[in-house]
Scaffold this active site. Sequence first.
Site, PDB file in Angstrom:
ATOM      1  CB  SER A  12      -0.900   0.013   1.233  1.00  0.00           C
ATOM      2  OG  SER A  12      -1.486   1.299   1.339  1.00  0.00           O
ATOM      3  CG  HIS A  35      -3.760  -1.524  -1.783  1.00  0.00           C
ATOM      4  ND1 HIS A  35      -4.854  -2.276  -2.114  1.00  0.00           N
ATOM      5  CD2 HIS A  35      -4.159  -0.718  -0.761  1.00  0.00           C
ATOM      6  CE1 HIS A  35      -5.877  -1.967  -1.331  1.00  0.00           C
ATOM      7  NE2 HIS A  35      -5.484  -1.010  -0.497  1.00  0.00           N
ATOM      8  CG  ASP A  37      -5.172   2.491   0.659  1.00  0.00           C
ATOM      9  OD1 ASP A  37      -6.087   1.665   0.490  1.00  0.00           O
ATOM     10  OD2 ASP A  37      -4.070   2.203   1.179  1.00  0.00           O
ATOM     11  CG  MET A  39      -8.469   7.052   2.153  1.00  0.00           C
ATOM     12  SD  MET A  39      -7.761   7.041   3.809  1.00  0.00           S
ATOM     13  CE  MET A  39      -6.771   5.539   3.730  1.00  0.00           C
ATOM     14  CG  HIS A  68      -9.135   0.020  -0.787  1.00  0.00           C
ATOM     15  ND1 HIS A  68      -8.584  -0.147   0.471  1.00  0.00           N
ATOM     16  CD2 HIS A  68     -10.481  -0.047  -0.610  1.00  0.00           C
ATOM     17  CE1 HIS A  68      -9.567  -0.295   1.357  1.00  0.00           C
ATOM     18  NE2 HIS A  68     -10.715  -0.237   0.724  1.00  0.00           N
ATOM     19  CG  MET A  70     -11.349   3.077   1.816  1.00  0.00           C
ATOM     20  SD  MET A  70      -9.795   3.028   2.725  1.00  0.00           S
ATOM     21  CE  MET A  70      -8.662   3.162   1.358  1.00  0.00           C
ATOM     22  CG  MET A 139     -11.761  -3.138   4.581  1.00  0.00           C
ATOM     23  SD  MET A 139     -10.202  -2.681   3.800  1.00  0.00           S
ATOM     24  CE  MET A 139      -9.381  -1.755   5.100  1.00  0.00           C
ATOM     25  CG  ASP A 177      -6.129  -2.929   2.887  1.00  0.00           C
ATOM     26  OD1 ASP A 177      -5.067  -2.662   3.476  1.00  0.00           O
ATOM     27  OD2 ASP A 177      -6.776  -2.084   2.234  1.00  0.00           O
TER      28      ASP A 177
HETATM   29  C1  DX5 Z   1      -6.442   1.386   5.388  1.00  0.00           C
HETATM   30  C2  DX5 Z   1      -5.932   1.134   3.999  1.00  0.00           C
HETATM   31  C3  DX5 Z   1      -4.793   0.190   3.946  1.00  0.00           C
HETATM   32  C4  DX5 Z   1      -3.548   0.659   4.667  1.00  0.00           C
HETATM   33  C5  DX5 Z   1      -2.871  -0.572   5.206  1.00  0.00           C
HETATM   34  O1  DX5 Z   1      -7.663   2.019   5.305  1.00  0.00           O
HETATM   35  O2  DX5 Z   1      -6.969   0.587   3.195  1.00  0.00           O
HETATM   36  O3  DX5 Z   1      -4.481  -0.161   2.604  1.00  0.00           O
HETATM   37  O4  DX5 Z   1      -2.649   1.346   3.863  1.00  0.00           O
HETATM   38  O5  DX5 Z   1      -1.789  -0.176   5.965  1.00  0.00           O
HETATM   39  P1  DX5 Z   1      -1.060  -1.180   6.992  1.00  0.00           P
HETATM   40  O6  DX5 Z   1      -0.554  -2.335   6.192  1.00  0.00           O
HETATM   41  O7  DX5 Z   1       0.030  -0.338   7.557  1.00  0.00           O
HETATM   42  O8  DX5 Z   1      -2.088  -1.596   8.002  1.00  0.00           O
HETATM   43 ZN    ZN Z   2      -6.432  -0.255   1.233  1.00  0.00          ZN
END
Ligand code: DX5
Ligand code: ZN
Length: 226
Positions: A12, A35, A37, A39, A68, A70, A139, A177
């Site tokens: 990620s 990956h 993210d 948000m 991903h 969110m 998740m 994840d």
């Molecule tokens: C959290 C994200 C993850 C995050 C995981 O909402 O979706 O992808 O980056 O990070 P680690 O591996 O540090 O928990």
């Molecule tokens: Zn993620």
Amino acid sequence: MSLPEAPRINPSILAADFVNMQADLARIATADFAHVDVMDNHFVPNLTFGPQMVERIQATSPIPLDVHLMITDPDRWAPGYAELGAASVTFHLEAAADPVALARRLRSIGSRAGVAIKPGTAGEPLYEILDEFDQILVMTVEPGFGGQGFMAETMPKLHALRQEARRRGSDVWLQVDGGISESTIAQAAEAGADTFVAGSAVYGAEDAAAAVTRLRDLARAASLEP
Ligand code: DX5
Ligand code: ZN
């Protein structure tokens, strides 16, 4: 595009240095997918970046993107990420008005279609529509932040999804994840995950590529166990 074999490790980039993204993408060149993210500070209480940044990441990354989302209203915004060339686009079941229609749209654009569920969301509603998706993301933390602790209580739900996929002869990928590290990845692999996101465990390591290899080896060893 030929697809990487399981177990897949998707670092990620939430844990990368946002102003040195090109160099930090190069550090994970041996991984399966980057990956990404997204948000929106609405679906989750954190804000990262949108399509303009993801388009630059897509142009720069040595490996395909596993986006991903969110975000609220993925029905409206998710297709744009498929259109910019992301190999995989995952939206949250909790946020989508019509998950099946959205997955079909993502596939028609040419990306893999993923659906994510938060720790408190049941997996059963997905059983009947498993074939509509290429990936289910279970998740293993509350979405929003990297560096949180792995929630082992999500494992029975993951295992039940694995059994259901097996029963239906589905080749859907099961992704985890959140909190995935050398000490938690085996549990997730044993429960049936085949695709693993890891942020801090990869970017926090001195040698990110070596961390990816170690995680993959641990996942492979655990998935071989009866
Ligand atoms: C959290 C994200 C993850 C995050 C995981 O909402 O979706 O992808 O980056 O990070 P680690 O591996 O540090 O928990
Ligand atoms: Zn993620």
